[in-house]
Design a protein around this motif. Structure first.
Motif, PDB file in Angstrom:
ATOM      1  N   ASP A 157    -109.991   2.379 -10.669  1.00 31.89           N
ATOM      2  CA  ASP A 157    -110.151   1.157  -9.889  1.00 31.89           C
ATOM      3  C   ASP A 157    -108.790   0.552  -9.561  1.00 31.89           C
ATOM      4  N   PHE A 158    -108.682   0.008  -8.355  1.00 25.02           N
ATOM      5  CA  PHE A 158    -107.435  -0.617  -7.923  1.00 25.02           C
ATOM      6  C   PHE A 158    -107.714  -1.633  -6.823  1.00 25.02           C
ATOM      7  N   GLN A 159    -106.744  -2.502  -6.636  1.00 22.97           N
ATOM      8  CA  GLN A 159    -106.744  -3.420  -5.503  1.00 22.97           C
ATOM      9  C   GLN A 159    -105.549  -3.063  -4.645  1.00 22.97           C
ATOM     10  N   PHE A 160    -105.727  -3.097  -3.331  1.00 23.45           N
ATOM     11  CA  PHE A 160    -104.669  -2.706  -2.398  1.00 23.45           C
ATOM     12  C   PHE A 160    -104.142  -3.937  -1.664  1.00 23.45           C
ATOM     13  N   GLN A 161    -102.820  -4.035  -1.556  1.00 19.73           N
ATOM     14  CA  GLN A 161    -102.141  -5.094  -0.817  1.00 19.73           C
ATOM     15  C   GLN A 161    -102.600  -6.485  -1.267  1.00 19.73           C
ATOM     16  N   THR A 162    -102.274  -6.822  -2.489  1.00 19.20           N
ATOM     17  CA  THR A 162    -102.670  -8.084  -3.093  1.00 19.20           C
ATOM     18  C   THR A 162    -101.526  -9.085  -3.057  1.00 19.20           C
ATOM     19  N   SER A 163    -101.826 -10.290  -2.607  1.00 17.93           N
ATOM     20  CA  SER A 163    -100.843 -11.365  -2.529  1.00 17.93           C
ATOM     21  C   SER A 163    -100.766 -12.084  -3.866  1.00 17.93           C
ATOM     22  N   LEU A 164     -99.547 -12.170  -4.413  1.00 16.90           N
ATOM     23  CA  LEU A 164     -99.315 -12.895  -5.669  1.00 16.90           C
ATOM     24  C   LEU A 164     -98.197 -13.906  -5.458  1.00 16.90           C
ATOM     25  N   THR A 203     -95.495  11.801 -11.511  1.00 11.82           N
ATOM     26  CA  THR A 203     -95.221  10.436 -11.053  1.00 11.82           C
ATOM     27  C   THR A 203     -96.416   9.535 -11.319  1.00 11.82           C
ATOM     28  N   MET A 204     -97.603  10.004 -10.978  1.00 11.58           N
ATOM     29  CA  MET A 204     -98.807   9.188 -11.124  1.00 11.58           C
ATOM     30  C   MET A 204     -99.197   9.019 -12.590  1.00 11.58           C
ATOM     31  N   ARG A 205     -99.077  10.077 -13.383  1.00 10.35           N
ATOM     32  CA  ARG A 205     -99.391   9.956 -14.816  1.00 10.35           C
ATOM     33  C   ARG A 205     -98.485   8.943 -15.501  1.00 10.35           C
ATOM     34  N   LEU A 206     -97.204   8.997 -15.187  1.00 13.43           N
ATOM     35  CA  LEU A 206     -96.273   8.026 -15.756  1.00 13.43           C
ATOM     36  C   LEU A 206     -96.590   6.613 -15.277  1.00 13.43           C
ATOM     37  N   ALA A 207     -96.902   6.473 -14.001  1.00 13.10           N
ATOM     38  CA  ALA A 207     -97.211   5.152 -13.442  1.00 13.10           C
ATOM     39  C   ALA A 207     -98.409   4.526 -14.141  1.00 13.10           C
ATOM     40  N   LEU A 208     -99.388   5.330 -14.478  1.00 13.25           N
ATOM     41  CA  LEU A 208    -100.564   4.803 -15.195  1.00 13.25           C
ATOM     42  C   LEU A 208    -100.215   4.327 -16.603  1.00 13.25           C
ATOM     43  N   GLN A 209     -99.072   4.790 -17.114  1.00 18.27           N
ATOM     44  CA  GLN A 209     -98.579   4.333 -18.425  1.00 18.27           C
ATOM     45  C   GLN A 209     -97.562   3.202 -18.281  1.00 18.27           C
ATOM     46  N   GLY A 210     -97.292   2.804 -17.033  1.00 19.37           N
ATOM     47  CA  GLY A 210     -96.319   1.737 -16.797  1.00 19.37           C
ATOM     48  C   GLY A 210     -94.881   2.222 -16.799  1.00 19.37           C
ATOM     49  N   VAL A 264     -98.210  -7.040  -3.512  1.00 21.62           N
ATOM     50  CA  VAL A 264     -98.160  -5.842  -4.343  1.00 21.62           C
ATOM     51  C   VAL A 264     -99.015  -4.769  -3.694  1.00 21.62           C
ATOM     52  N   ASP A 265     -98.446  -3.573  -3.563  1.00 18.70           N
ATOM     53  CA  ASP A 265     -99.180  -2.494  -2.913  1.00 18.70           C
ATOM     54  C   ASP A 265    -100.448  -2.128  -3.680  1.00 18.70           C
ATOM     55  N   PHE A 266    -100.332  -2.003  -5.014  1.00 16.89           N
ATOM     56  CA  PHE A 266    -101.495  -1.632  -5.821  1.00 16.89           C
ATOM     57  C   PHE A 266    -101.511  -2.418  -7.121  1.00 16.89           C
ATOM     58  N   LEU A 267    -102.643  -3.000  -7.446  1.00 14.60           N
ATOM     59  CA  LEU A 267    -102.880  -3.565  -8.767  1.00 14.60           C
ATOM     60  C   LEU A 267    -103.853  -2.645  -9.472  1.00 14.60           C
ATOM     61  N   VAL A 268    -103.445  -2.172 -10.639  1.00 17.07           N
ATOM     62  CA  VAL A 268    -104.265  -1.269 -11.442  1.00 17.07           C
ATOM     63  C   VAL A 268    -104.457  -1.954 -12.786  1.00 17.07           C
ATOM     64  N   GLU A 269    -105.691  -2.009 -13.246  1.00 13.74           N
ATOM     65  CA  GLU A 269    -105.989  -2.704 -14.503  1.00 13.74           C
ATOM     66  C   GLU A 269    -105.287  -2.030 -15.668  1.00 13.74           C
ATOM     67  N   PRO A 270    -104.895  -2.748 -16.681  1.00 17.02           N
ATOM     68  CA  PRO A 270    -105.111  -4.184 -16.840  1.00 17.02           C
ATOM     69  C   PRO A 270    -104.028  -5.037 -16.193  1.00 17.02           C
ATOM     70  N   ASN A 271    -102.767  -4.554 -16.147  1.00 12.52           N
ATOM     71  CA  ASN A 271    -101.704  -5.424 -15.652  1.00 12.52           C
ATOM     72  C   ASN A 271    -100.585  -4.655 -14.951  1.00 12.52           C
ATOM     73  N   ILE A 282    -103.609   6.114  -2.701  1.00 11.45           N
ATOM     74  CA  ILE A 282    -105.037   5.809  -2.560  1.00 11.45           C
ATOM     75  C   ILE A 282    -105.866   7.053  -2.841  1.00 11.45           C
ATOM     76  N   ASP A 283    -105.455   8.184  -2.281  1.00 14.02           N
ATOM     77  CA  ASP A 283    -106.174   9.444  -2.502  1.00 14.02           C
ATOM     78  C   ASP A 283    -106.187   9.814  -3.982  1.00 14.02           C
ATOM     79  N   TYR A 284    -105.045   9.704  -4.647  1.00 10.35           N
ATOM     80  CA  TYR A 284    -104.960  10.037  -6.066  1.00 10.35           C
ATOM     81  C   TYR A 284    -105.877   9.145  -6.896  1.00 10.35           C
ATOM     82  N   LEU A 285    -105.784   7.847  -6.683  1.00 10.70           N
ATOM     83  CA  LEU A 285    -106.594   6.904  -7.458  1.00 10.70           C
ATOM     84  C   LEU A 285    -108.084   7.105  -7.200  1.00 10.70           C
TER      85      LEU A 285
END
Length: 113
Positions: free
Chosen positions: A24-31, A101-108, A43-50, A15-18
Motif C-alpha cells: 500500500d502507498f499514497q502517491f504525490q502527497t502534500s505535507l 534499491t526497492m528492498r532497501l527503500a522498504l527498510q528506510g 512527497v512522491d510516495f508515502l509507504v506505511e508506517p512512516n 508504482i509498478d513495483y509496489l
C-alpha cells in the motif's frame, strides 16, 4: 476542481513495483503545505508506517540550488517523523539495481551512489 496527477517514467517504475508486491502507498502527497505554501513538500510516495520516498531524476534534482532545496525539504520531512529515502532515477532504470534499491527503500535505506 479535481487535479489529475501525472507520473514520470521513474515514478511509474516504483508504482509498478509496489503494485506487483501488493504494498500500500499514497502517491504525490502534500505535507507541510507542499502543494500550496513555500517550505512544504510534495512527497512522491508515502509507504506505511512512516517512509517518505522521493524519486530523484536528474532533470529536477541537479544543481546547487535544487540540491539545497532538496536538503531543506528532507530535513522538514524528518522533523515530521518520516524516514526519507531518495530513489535515484539511474537505480530505478537499471534492472540489475532495481530490486536491491526497492528492498532497501522498504527498510528506510538508500542505495549508495
Amino acid at each position: 476542481m479535481v487535479t489529475q496527477l501525472v507520473a514520470t517514467e521513474p515514478e511509474l517504475i516504483v508504482i509498478d513495483y509496489l503494485t506487483r508486491n501488493k504494498i500500500d502507498f499514497q502517491f504525490q502527497t502534500s505535507l507541510g503545505g507542499g502543494f500550496y505554501s513555500l517550505g512544504g513538500a510534495v512527497v512522491d510516495f508515502l509507504v506505511e508506517p512512516n517512509l517518505a520516498w522521493r524519486v530523484m531524476g536528474l532533470y529536477w534534482h541537479r544543481g546547487v540550488s535544487k540540491s539545497g532545496a532538496d536538503t531543506i525539504q528532507k530535513e522538514m520531512l524528518m522533523s515530521l517523523g518520516y524516514v526519507v529515502v531518495d530513489l535515484w532515477e539511474s537505480d530505478l532504470k537499471d534492472p540489475a539495481r532495481l530490486e536491491q534499491t526497492m528492498r532497501l527503500a522498504l527498510q528506510g535505506i538508500e542505495m549508495l551512489q
